[in-house]
Design a protein around this motif. Structure first.
Motif, short mmCIF file in Angstrom:
data_model
loop_
_atom_site.label_atom_id
_atom_site.label_comp_id
_atom_site.label_asym_id
_atom_site.label_seq_id
_atom_site.Cartn_x
_atom_site.Cartn_y
_atom_site.Cartn_z
N SER A 41 0.84 -1.21 0.00
CA SER A 41 0.00 0.00 0.00
C SER A 41 0.87 1.25 0.00
CB SER A 41 -0.92 0.01 1.22
OG SER A 41 -1.85 -1.04 1.13
N TRP A 42 1.96 1.23 0.78
CA TRP A 42 2.87 2.38 0.84
C TRP A 42 3.51 2.62 -0.53
CZ3 TRP A 42 3.82 6.77 2.72
CH2 TRP A 42 5.08 7.35 2.71
N GLU A 43 3.96 1.56 -1.19
CA GLU A 43 4.57 1.71 -2.51
C GLU A 43 3.56 2.28 -3.52
OE1 GLU A 43 7.80 1.50 -3.18
OE2 GLU A 43 8.09 1.03 -1.06
N SER A 44 2.34 1.78 -3.51
CA SER A 44 1.29 2.29 -4.41
C SER A 44 0.98 3.75 -4.12
CB SER A 44 0.01 1.46 -4.27
OG SER A 44 0.23 0.15 -4.72
N TYR A 45 0.92 4.08 -2.83
CA TYR A 45 0.62 5.45 -2.43
C TYR A 45 1.73 6.41 -2.84
CZ TYR A 45 -0.39 9.57 0.30
OH TYR A 45 -0.62 10.87 0.67
N LYS A 46 3.00 6.00 -2.66
CA LYS A 46 4.12 6.86 -3.06
C LYS A 46 4.06 7.16 -4.56
CE LYS A 46 7.58 4.52 -1.39
NZ LYS A 46 8.98 4.16 -1.01
N ALA A 97 -2.25 2.25 10.84
CA ALA A 97 -1.07 2.71 10.11
C ALA A 97 -1.24 4.21 9.89
CB ALA A 97 -0.94 1.98 8.78
N TYR A 98 -0.12 4.89 9.79
CA TYR A 98 -0.11 6.34 9.59
C TYR A 98 0.85 6.67 8.47
CZ TYR A 98 -1.89 6.07 14.35
OH TYR A 98 -2.61 5.74 15.47
N CYS A 99 0.56 7.72 7.74
CA CYS A 99 1.50 8.22 6.74
C CYS A 99 1.60 9.73 6.86
CB CYS A 99 1.08 7.81 5.33
SG CYS A 99 -0.50 8.45 4.77
N GLU A 142 -7.08 12.29 -2.59
CA GLU A 142 -7.09 11.88 -4.00
C GLU A 142 -5.97 10.88 -4.29
OE1 GLU A 142 -6.69 13.82 -8.49
OE2 GLU A 142 -6.77 15.15 -6.75
N ALA A 143 -4.78 11.11 -3.74
CA ALA A 143 -3.66 10.18 -3.95
C ALA A 143 -3.98 8.81 -3.34
CB ALA A 143 -2.38 10.74 -3.35
N LYS A 145 -6.96 7.53 -2.97
CA LYS A 145 -7.98 6.93 -3.83
C LYS A 145 -7.35 6.34 -5.09
CE LYS A 145 -12.44 7.79 -5.92
NZ LYS A 145 -13.57 8.69 -6.03
N LYS A 146 -6.44 7.10 -5.72
CA LYS A 146 -5.78 6.60 -6.93
C LYS A 146 -4.92 5.37 -6.64
CE LYS A 146 -5.74 10.89 -9.59
NZ LYS A 146 -6.57 10.41 -10.69
N ALA A 147 -4.38 5.29 -5.44
CA ALA A 147 -3.56 4.14 -5.05
C ALA A 147 -4.40 2.96 -4.55
CB ALA A 147 -2.57 4.55 -3.97
N ASP A 148 -5.70 3.16 -4.42
CA ASP A 148 -6.61 2.15 -3.88
C ASP A 148 -6.21 1.77 -2.45
OD1 ASP A 148 -8.89 0.56 -3.99
OD2 ASP A 148 -7.78 -1.20 -4.69
N VAL A 149 -5.89 2.81 -1.67
CA VAL A 149 -5.51 2.64 -0.27
C VAL A 149 -6.52 3.42 0.58
CG1 VAL A 149 -3.75 3.05 1.49
CG2 VAL A 149 -3.07 2.39 -0.83
N PRO A 150 -7.38 2.74 1.31
CA PRO A 150 -8.37 3.45 2.14
C PRO A 150 -7.70 4.27 3.23
CG PRO A 150 -8.75 1.05 2.18
CD PRO A 150 -7.49 1.29 1.43
N VAL A 151 -8.22 5.47 3.43
CA VAL A 151 -7.72 6.35 4.50
C VAL A 151 -8.91 6.82 5.32
CG1 VAL A 151 -7.70 8.44 3.04
CG2 VAL A 151 -6.23 8.32 5.04
N ASN A 152 -8.84 6.65 6.65
CA ASN A 152 -9.95 7.01 7.53
C ASN A 152 -10.04 8.52 7.75
OD1 ASN A 152 -9.84 4.26 7.71
ND2 ASN A 152 -9.83 4.18 9.91
N GLU A 153 -8.88 9.12 8.03
CA GLU A 153 -8.82 10.55 8.36
C GLU A 153 -7.56 11.14 7.76
OE1 GLU A 153 -11.07 12.28 10.08
OE2 GLU A 153 -12.28 10.65 10.86
N VAL A 154 -7.63 12.44 7.45
CA VAL A 154 -6.45 13.19 7.02
C VAL A 154 -6.44 14.48 7.82
CG1 VAL A 154 -5.27 14.34 5.13
CG2 VAL A 154 -6.49 12.20 4.69
#
Length: 79
Positions: A19-24, A46-48, A60-61, A63-72
């Motif tokens: 997920s981290w590699e896809s998100y980067k 997990a946190y980024c 948006e990043a 979503k494009k990486a197909d990595v769900p994020v709860n909060e930003v």
């Protein structure tokens, strides 16, 4: 640009490393910088940290990486 903390619930679809590699990659394609990722398997989170112009761009990043994020959240470094 500002710093943002992304909060994720484990497990992630591609695992933490995948997920981290896809998100980067998705972040780079949007012109933002994914800086760090941290996880705690025993806590199930997990946190980024990302440098970006807005929380919406961080979302948006993810979503494009197909990595769900709860909060930003926008954060400030204590350094």
């Amino acid at each position: 640009m500002a710093l943002f903390l992304g909060v994720h619930t484990l497990p992630l679809p591609q695992g933490v490393t995948g997920s981290w590699e896809s998100y980067k990659e998705a972040s780079a394609n949007l012109g933002i910088k994914a800086l760090h990722a941290y996880s705690s398997a025993d806590k199930g989170v997990a946190y980024c940290i990302t440098e970006a112009p807005s929380a919406d761009t961080v979302r948006e990043a993810h979503k494009k990486a197909d990595v769900p994020v709860n909060e930003v959240f926008e954060v400030v470094s204590a350094d």
